[in-house]
Each structure stands twice: as C-alpha cells, then as structure tokens.
Design an enzyme around this catalytic site. Structure first.
Site, mmCIF file in Angstrom:
data_model
loop_
_atom_site.group_PDB
_atom_site.id
_atom_site.type_symbol
_atom_site.label_atom_id
_atom_site.label_comp_id
_atom_site.label_asym_id
_atom_site.label_seq_id
_atom_site.Cartn_x
_atom_site.Cartn_y
_atom_site.Cartn_z
ATOM 1 N N ASP A 169 10.449 6.593 -6.826
ATOM 2 C CA ASP A 169 9.746 5.348 -6.518
ATOM 3 C C ASP A 169 10.660 4.125 -6.619
ATOM 4 O O ASP A 169 10.242 3.060 -7.055
ATOM 5 C CB ASP A 169 8.489 5.158 -7.385
ATOM 6 C CG ASP A 169 7.615 4.009 -6.878
ATOM 7 O OD1 ASP A 169 7.551 3.818 -5.651
ATOM 8 O OD2 ASP A 169 7.033 3.297 -7.715
ATOM 9 N N GLU A 188 1.624 3.352 -2.071
ATOM 10 C CA GLU A 188 1.142 4.480 -2.871
ATOM 11 C C GLU A 188 -0.025 5.189 -2.180
ATOM 12 O O GLU A 188 -0.612 6.118 -2.712
ATOM 13 C CB GLU A 188 0.717 3.987 -4.258
ATOM 14 C CG GLU A 188 1.869 3.908 -5.254
ATOM 15 C CD GLU A 188 3.073 3.106 -4.805
ATOM 16 O OE1 GLU A 188 2.916 1.897 -4.556
ATOM 17 O OE2 GLU A 188 4.168 3.680 -4.669
ATOM 18 N N ARG A 240 15.584 -1.841 -7.268
ATOM 19 C CA ARG A 240 14.809 -1.075 -8.256
ATOM 20 C C ARG A 240 15.665 0.021 -8.879
ATOM 21 O O ARG A 240 15.484 0.391 -10.049
ATOM 22 C CB ARG A 240 13.598 -0.432 -7.560
ATOM 23 C CG ARG A 240 12.430 -1.367 -7.308
ATOM 24 C CD ARG A 240 11.406 -1.321 -8.409
ATOM 25 N NE ARG A 240 10.485 -0.212 -8.289
ATOM 26 C CZ ARG A 240 9.328 -0.244 -7.640
ATOM 27 N NH1 ARG A 240 8.937 -1.348 -7.031
ATOM 28 N NH2 ARG A 240 8.536 0.803 -7.626
ATOM 29 N N GLY A 248 0.798 -1.234 0.000
ATOM 30 C CA GLY A 248 0.000 0.000 0.000
ATOM 31 C C GLY A 248 0.825 1.275 0.000
ATOM 32 O O GLY A 248 0.333 2.337 0.365
ATOM 33 N N TRP A 303 6.153 -4.911 0.962
ATOM 34 C CA TRP A 303 5.164 -5.624 0.156
ATOM 35 C C TRP A 303 5.677 -6.871 -0.553
ATOM 36 O O TRP A 303 4.877 -7.590 -1.151
ATOM 37 C CB TRP A 303 4.502 -4.671 -0.831
ATOM 38 C CG TRP A 303 5.421 -3.995 -1.824
ATOM 39 C CD1 TRP A 303 5.974 -2.752 -1.680
ATOM 40 C CD2 TRP A 303 5.834 -4.477 -3.102
ATOM 41 N NE1 TRP A 303 6.727 -2.441 -2.792
ATOM 42 C CE2 TRP A 303 6.651 -3.470 -3.674
ATOM 43 C CE3 TRP A 303 5.604 -5.648 -3.825
ATOM 44 C CZ2 TRP A 303 7.239 -3.621 -4.934
ATOM 45 C CZ3 TRP A 303 6.190 -5.802 -5.074
ATOM 46 C CH2 TRP A 303 6.996 -4.788 -5.622
HETATM 47 CA CA CA Z 1 6.307 2.061 -4.792
#
Ligand code: CA
Length: 588
Positions: free
Chosen positions: A320, A192, A344, A190, A251
C-alpha cells in the site's frame, strides 16, 4: 519590499483589465503576492514558502492569538484543510464536506455551506477535506460523495455542482482542486475499493468536462466529449482483466509547474493490495507485474490531458505504498530545475523537471525493509523476502506468510505536505517511523466493497517517538536536523523568509522552528491535534499565521497498535489565527 509587491499587484490587475475576482495571474503569482493566499500549497508548485520576513527568528516569541473560530456542532473530527485568504475573507473547508467564509479581521462567520451527503458514502480514511480553490468569483471544493461544487465567493450560493464519479462504487473526493488556465482539475479517491484513478479537467465557469485521463493502462481518455487516447498499452504490465479494477486513485490532487506547463498528479496503490494477483509472470525476471501507472507520478499536458511522462516509485507495489505524495517544483543549489517528492515507500526522490527523469533517491526514514535501495534507473532493489507471501501457496489456501515491513502502509510520509525553503534550500519533511505486520489473503472484486486481499497491524518502530520532522538537503539526501514527536505527525509544514518552519502535532502544539537548527522558538497549545496546513499573509502592515486544529484522519481508524497508543488525543475543530503586533515586530 511589501509596498513594492502591492504596487506590482495593482499593476498586474490594471493590465489584465476588468476581470473580476481571482485571475490566472493571481494564481501564478500566489507565492509572491503576500496579501492573499489563493492556492493550495501557497503557490501551485506547492513549496509552502512565504517570502514574508516581518515575522522572524528574533520576534516570533511575540506572536499572539488574534481570533479563533469553531467549526461547530458535533462534526469536530479530522480537520486537514488549508485556509485561503482573499479580499478580506478567510475560506476554510471542514470535515463532512463543509465550507466556511470568515471575516479575516474579526473571525466572524460570513456564511457556511454544508453539502447534503447521501447515506452510504464510502470514505476510506475519515471524513476529511483538504481545501478549496478560488478562481474568478467562485470557490470550488470536492465532497465525500465524489462531487465538485462551485460556490459564489460572496454569498456561498451554488453556481454549479457536478459528479466526479459514483460514490456507490467506492469513489469519494477529499483533495483541494487545482486551477490552471480556467480549468478546474481534480483527482478521485477510493483506492481501497477497486476504483480506477482518474484526473478530470472542467471549465471553471460552467463545470462542463473538458478532458479525462484515467491513470491505469488500458482505459481510454476523453477530450471535448470524444475518446482521445488510451492510457499506456493494454496488458503490458497488468494480467487479464485486473486493470479494469486496478486502483491508482489520484486522491491527493496535483501540482502545476508553469515553467514546463505540466500538471503533476500521483496515483495510489494498485488494487487489490495482494500483489500476487496482479502479476502474470515470474516477477523477479521481468516487468510484467509493474502495474502502470499505479504507485507513480504522471506529468500531464493541462490543455489535452495527454500523459507527457511517468515515474513509478513502487513497481509491483505490495505494501500500500500509494504514489500520491505531492511533487514540489524547485531549483536546487546548483541551479538545476527539479521536482522533489517524499514517497510513502520511505524514499525521497529528485526528478528532472523537463521530463520526470530520475535524478536521485535517498531514505528519509530509518529501517526501510522492503528495498535495499533505489538503483540508478530509479527502480527499487527489492528485498524479495519482505514481500507479503502468496496466499495461493499457503497450505490451506488461506493466509499467505506474514512479514514485518517498514515503513507501515500509512507511509514514511502520508498526505501531509512537506515544505521547501528558498532561504535554506532545504525540504522540511513530516515523516513517521513505524512498521507493520502484513499478510495477503484471497479476495474477489465486488462493487462498493473493500478490495484489499490483505490484513495488517501497524506498530511503532521506537519507544520514544513515531513522528519525525526532518530538514533534508535535496542534493545530498543528508538530514540536517530532526525533531522527534511522540505521536505520528499528520499535519502540513510551512517555511518563511523569516527563517521559520511551522507545523503542528497531534498533541495540539503549533510550533515554529529555526529553519537552520531545528530549535523550537515558539509554540502554542491549540486544544486538539493539528492535522491541518498552516498559511501566512500580511494585512494592515502586520504578518498573520493561521492553522486549523482538529485531530482525526487515517491514524485513529487504521493505525493498529499506534491508534491504541494515541486514543488519549482529543478531537476538536478550530481555526487559530495569530498576529505579530506592529509594536512588537522589532522587539525581542
Ligand atoms: Ca492506499
């Protein structure tokens, strides 16, 4: 070797007494007990390496379908799960919080469980589920309304069903749970929505909470129903009250290193995406805007939930670049015990397994624009002009300056797990070569609403490929080979002692590569995009391989120009199981 392993397994079962079902020993030895797969990652260190070599480079062309199983109905999209194999049954989770038990010999359905999902769930990035966990006589999985459910292995009956967090505030759950010493350990989703990332441990038998560990500084943990310790130091790296809605969703779940008795969980992006709102001072001069422990990996004591160490991949995160990607425990060519993670943000990190200390970081994608590199403390050397502009400095108080950053916010690598081969000592990393236009906007927190303060469009960096599977030497960072794919890769990777690397493509091909050269040795068209995670095991003296096919996930929803480029890909929802027939095992 296989007969020997079976004998060892029986010995272990005898020595641990009459406990029914999957034991802690089964979980601890999942990599070497080749007749079953009872953990996410084919072992809690997530190497996704099988010691089986019955299927190998010489005979993989004889691998044939054994059976297929449809996930049925209209809910075909986004099948990111990893099958589990135990006691003659394959267990798979499906999108929309479903779980299936399948006869592993025939492919016949034994039972199916559909979670009843309420109206108004808020999954950010498709209706996916990434797998279950088995312990004792129960199977555990998370649901899109942020619950964790225990089902009886044989019947599918609900044993217990507990709330992780409030879905109305933007929480959900999609990762495979992790079981350690009788505790079911989960994260949350969650990031975002301005939620707060947390790790929770429950008694596997009863579902009762044992400890909680929020991952954003200032929040209190709990142990046995009492407050334990605060995470970090209040307002050390977060200004004002921003930590209260600071994101850091855990997550993707976690891994477990039995040798150091450490859980490793990653924390996602700080919220909101607009980094200027999370920085109290002059960001170039101090660490006041680092926003711990968002975009970090955390080593956690499984007994108490206390943080042992942290490593932040992207301080002052503003693109992000979630810090959630899996952390794999391995031993390097020099015999050092290490962790590896492909972030990422485009860098492949090696950390010390004892304390999470930084060892090295090297790019695993081309064209990284936001940092010149990583310094010898592990901190990025930022390219300040590549941070999306501050909207407060915009002439009209609207959009800040738009920049083109690479990799895109979906990452040099996203959730899809890499694999390590004990045979070659290489990591096989499913990566993507793409960038994005990104800008910041004003935003205020509203419960249950998107909390970004950013706009963006993803673009391919190259005409001829986005997906890039790379074989990477963790000691040098060298790319030993690369397989380029037209569409972005979004499925898991597996390696075997037979010298094979398996993964799938969004175009539907399930492929076996030569682990040393990257040569394509075998492939099979599964009919829909593969975003699942392959497994292998042995049964009746033959080696089997399974993967779930079913295009979906974040790319079609968030992929901007890339999503438009791949609208031709077809949805689906099918387990494919392959076997190497005994009479063809020695043929070539
Ligand atoms: Ca994210």
């Amino acid at each position: 070797m296989n007969r020997f392993l079976v004998a060892v397994t029986i010995g272990l079962m005898a020595s641990t007494g009459a406990q029914a079902g999957v034991t802690e020993d089964d979980l601890a030895n999942d990599q070497t007990i080749t007749s079953q797969v009872v953990t996410n990652g084919m072992g809690r260190h997530l190497q996704r390496y099988s010691p089986l070599d019955t299927l190998n480079k010489d005979n993989v062309q004889n691998l044939v379908p054994a059976w297929a199983f449809s996930l049925g109905g209209e809910k075909q999209r986004g099948q990111e799960t990893q099958p589990l194999i135990y006691d003659g049954v394959m267990y798979i989770t499906g999108s929309y919080s479903r779980l299936y038990a399948i006869d592993v010999q025939t492919g016949d359905e034994l039972w199916q469980y559909d979670a009843r999902l309420p109206e108004g769930i808020l999954p950010c990035c498709d209706v996916v589920n990434r797998g279950a966990a088995i312990y004792g006589d129960n199977i555990y999985f998370g649901t899109l309304d942020a619950r964790i459910v225990a089902l009886n292995l044989k019947t599918g009956d609900v044993v217990w069903n507990k709330k992780i967090a409030d879905y109305k505030a933007g929480y959900s759950y999609t990762a495979a749970p992790l079981i350690v010493n009788g505790l079911v350990i989960t994260g949350n989703s969650g990031g975002e929505f301005g939620i707060v990332g947390e790790v929770q441990a429950r008694d596997a038998e009863t579902g009762e909470l044992v400890w909680t560990r929020p991952v954003i500084e200032g929040h209190m943990g709990t142990l046995n129903g009492q407050e334990s310790t605060m995470t970090g130091t209040l307002n050390a790296t977060w200004p004002g009250d921003m930590w209260k809605t600071g994101g850091g969703a855990t997550w993707l779940g976690g891994s477990y290193d039995g040798e150091t008795d450490t859980l490793v969980f990653g924390a996602g992006n700080p919220a909101p995406w607009n980094s200027w709102l999370r920085d109290a001072g002059e960001p170039k001069d101090d660490n006041s805007g680092d926003n711990l422990y968002a975009a970090s990996r955390l080593g956690i004591d499984p007994a108490t939930g206390e943080i042992k160490w942290h490593f932040q991949t992207t301080p002052r995160e503003g693109w992000d670049y979630d810090g959630v990607n899996e952390v794999v425990a391995f031993t390097d060519a020099q015999g050092n015990k290490r962790f590896a993670t492909a972030d990422r943000n485009g860098f492949f990190y090696v950390l010390n397994r004892e304390d999470g200390a930084f060892v090295s970081a090297t790019p695993f994608v081309k064209d990284i624009s936001w940092a010149e590199g990583i310094d010898d403390t592990g901190r990025p050397i930022f390219v300040e002009e590549n941070r999306p502009g501050n909207p407060a400095e915009a002439a009209d108080g609207g959009k800040g300056e738009t920049i083109f950053a690479s990799p895109s916010f979906l990452g040099g690598k996203n959730w899809m797990p890499m694999a390590f081969s004990q045979r070659t000592g290489l990591f096989y990393v499913p990566s993507n070569e793409w960038g994005m236009d990104i800008w910041n906007e004003p935003v205020t927190y509203k419960r249950g609403a998107a909390y970004l303060g950013s706009g963006f469009t993803i673009k391919p960096n190259y005409e001829d490929h986005i997906g890039s599977l790379k074989a990477i030497d963790p000691t040098t960072g060298e790319w030993v080979w690369e397989f380029k794919n037209d569409a972005p890769l979004w499925g898991g990777v597996m390696t075997t002692a037979g010298g094979l690397v398996f993964t799938g493509t969004p175009e539907g091909k399930f492929i076996a590569f030569d682990d040393e050269t990257g040569e394509e040795l075998w492939s099979f068209q599964t009919g829909s995009g593969i975003v699942g995670q392959p497994v292998t095991w042995e049964m009746n003296g033959e080696q089997y391989v399974s993967v779930v096919s079913g295009w979906g996930g974040a790319v079609p929803l968030w992929g901007g120009e890339v999503a438009k480029k791949v609208t031709y890909l077809n949805q689906g929802g099918m387990v494919w199981t392959f076997r190497l027939p005994k009479q063809l095992a020695s043929a070539n």
